[in-house]
Design a protein around this motif. Structure first.
Motif, PDB file in Angstrom:
ATOM      1  N   LEU A 110       1.207  26.450  30.990  1.00 14.99           N
ATOM      2  CA  LEU A 110       1.956  27.476  30.488  1.00 14.99           C
ATOM      3  C   LEU A 110       3.434  27.811  31.033  1.00 14.99           C
ATOM      4  CD1 LEU A 110       1.864  27.190  26.796  1.00 14.99           C
ATOM      5  CD2 LEU A 110       0.024  29.730  27.999  1.00 14.99           C
ATOM      6  N   TYR A 111       4.131  28.074  30.674  1.00 15.43           N
ATOM      7  CA  TYR A 111       5.578  28.073  31.038  1.00 15.43           C
ATOM      8  C   TYR A 111       6.202  29.333  29.428  1.00 15.43           C
ATOM      9  CZ  TYR A 111       5.077  25.338  34.794  1.00 15.43           C
ATOM     10  OH  TYR A 111       4.588  24.322  35.546  1.00 15.43           O
ATOM     11  N   ASP A 112       6.895  30.519  29.804  1.00 11.15           N
ATOM     12  CA  ASP A 112       7.844  31.289  28.813  1.00 11.15           C
ATOM     13  C   ASP A 112       9.409  30.551  29.394  1.00 11.15           C
ATOM     14  OD1 ASP A 112       6.289  32.945  28.419  1.00 11.15           O
ATOM     15  OD2 ASP A 112       5.813  33.442  30.321  1.00 11.15           O
ATOM     16  N   VAL A 113      10.001  30.529  28.005  1.00  8.73           N
ATOM     17  CA  VAL A 113      11.120  29.733  27.351  1.00  8.73           C
ATOM     18  C   VAL A 113      12.000  30.800  27.232  1.00  8.73           C
ATOM     19  CG1 VAL A 113      12.406  28.875  26.944  1.00  8.73           C
ATOM     20  CG2 VAL A 113      10.615  27.640  27.332  1.00  8.73           C
ATOM     21  N   ARG A 114      12.998  31.016  27.873  1.00 14.25           N
ATOM     22  CA  ARG A 114      13.861  32.589  27.031  1.00 14.25           C
ATOM     23  C   ARG A 114      15.376  31.353  27.090  1.00 14.25           C
ATOM     24  NH1 ARG A 114      10.211  34.711  30.723  1.00 14.25           N
ATOM     25  NH2 ARG A 114       8.803  36.571  29.887  1.00 14.25           N
ATOM     26  N   LEU A 115      16.546  32.164  26.388  1.00 12.27           N
ATOM     27  CA  LEU A 115      17.297  32.261  25.962  1.00 12.27           C
ATOM     28  C   LEU A 115      18.383  33.736  25.870  1.00 12.27           C
ATOM     29  CD1 LEU A 115      19.382  29.896  25.875  1.00 12.27           C
ATOM     30  CD2 LEU A 115      19.223  30.948  23.101  1.00 12.27           C
ATOM     31  N   VAL A 116      19.757  33.814  26.984  1.00 12.86           N
ATOM     32  CA  VAL A 116      19.955  34.765  27.489  1.00 12.86           C
ATOM     33  C   VAL A 116      21.479  34.767  26.747  1.00 12.86           C
ATOM     34  CG1 VAL A 116      20.776  36.673  29.309  1.00 12.86           C
ATOM     35  CG2 VAL A 116      17.924  36.096  28.600  1.00 12.86           C
ATOM     36  N   LEU A 117      22.050  35.321  26.576  1.00 12.02           N
ATOM     37  CA  LEU A 117      23.263  35.257  26.321  1.00 12.02           C
ATOM     38  C   LEU A 117      23.913  36.529  26.544  1.00 12.02           C
ATOM     39  CD1 LEU A 117      23.335  35.121  21.970  1.00 12.02           C
ATOM     40  CD2 LEU A 117      23.710  33.472  23.798  1.00 12.02           C
ATOM     41  N   THR A 118      25.334  36.649  27.006  1.00  9.86           N
ATOM     42  CA  THR A 118      26.162  37.448  27.610  1.00  9.86           C
ATOM     43  C   THR A 118      27.014  37.733  26.995  1.00  9.86           C
ATOM     44  OG1 THR A 118      25.619  37.620  29.450  1.00  9.86           O
ATOM     45  CG2 THR A 118      27.483  37.930  30.060  1.00  9.86           C
ATOM     46  N   ILE A 119      27.416  38.782  26.049  1.00 16.35           N
ATOM     47  CA  ILE A 119      28.886  38.999  24.750  1.00 16.35           C
ATOM     48  C   ILE A 119      29.574  39.931  25.685  1.00 16.35           C
ATOM     49  CG2 ILE A 119      30.173  39.323  22.967  1.00 16.35           C
ATOM     50  CD1 ILE A 119      27.222  37.730  21.684  1.00 16.35           C
ATOM     51  N   GLY A 120      31.199  39.871  26.195  1.00 17.62           N
ATOM     52  CA  GLY A 120      31.663  41.247  26.786  1.00 17.62           C
ATOM     53  C   GLY A 120      30.870  41.522  28.105  1.00 17.62           C
TER      54      GLY A 120
END
Length: 134
Positions: A110-120
């Protein structure tokens, strides 16, 4: 543990195409299902997807029982818009392709999938969901 597994099951025997549509929500929490509700990623300077093992926590809240390793395990798979391994296909649609050669090196679990965004100067995690890799 299928009830925890919101992204489904992924096979280690082939490639994994991660595709996800992101929509904005109304103030009451409902998703905006119109075309206007698709999140516009044009202002995003960086998008990073990580897949990390989901080990149990010890009583101190750190991984593997080691107090000096509170930052958690290293990702086993990573895709980024910086190296074009993750792309914004269209408004609201994010896609990453992990080849079979990378998937075969991942241990089942079992794994954790993370999506991270950078704006400025701002960075935010917009997704954190489990996936089972078999």
């Amino acid at each position: 543990m299928a009830f925890l597994n919101s992204l489904g099951t992924v096979s280690r025997g082939g490639q994994w195409r991660f595709r996800r549509v992101f929509r904005s929500a109304y103030a009451d929490g409902r998703l905006d299902l119109s075309d206007n509700g698709l999140i516009d990623f044009r202002r995003v300077s960086l998008v990073v997807l990580t897949v990390t093992p989901r080990p149990p926590f010890d009583r101190g809240g750190c991984w593997d029982g080691a107090v000096d390793r509170c930052d958690g395990p290293a990702p086993v798979l990573t895709a980024s818009s910086a190296d074009r391994s993750l792309v914004i296909v269209s408004r609201g649609l994010v896609e990453a392709l992990f080849p079979a050669s990378a998937m075969s090196r991942v241990r089942p679990g079992l794994y954790d999938v993370r999506l991270v965004l950078t704006i400025g100067p701002e960075t935010a995690e917009i997704m954190a969901e489990p996936v089972e890799i078999r």
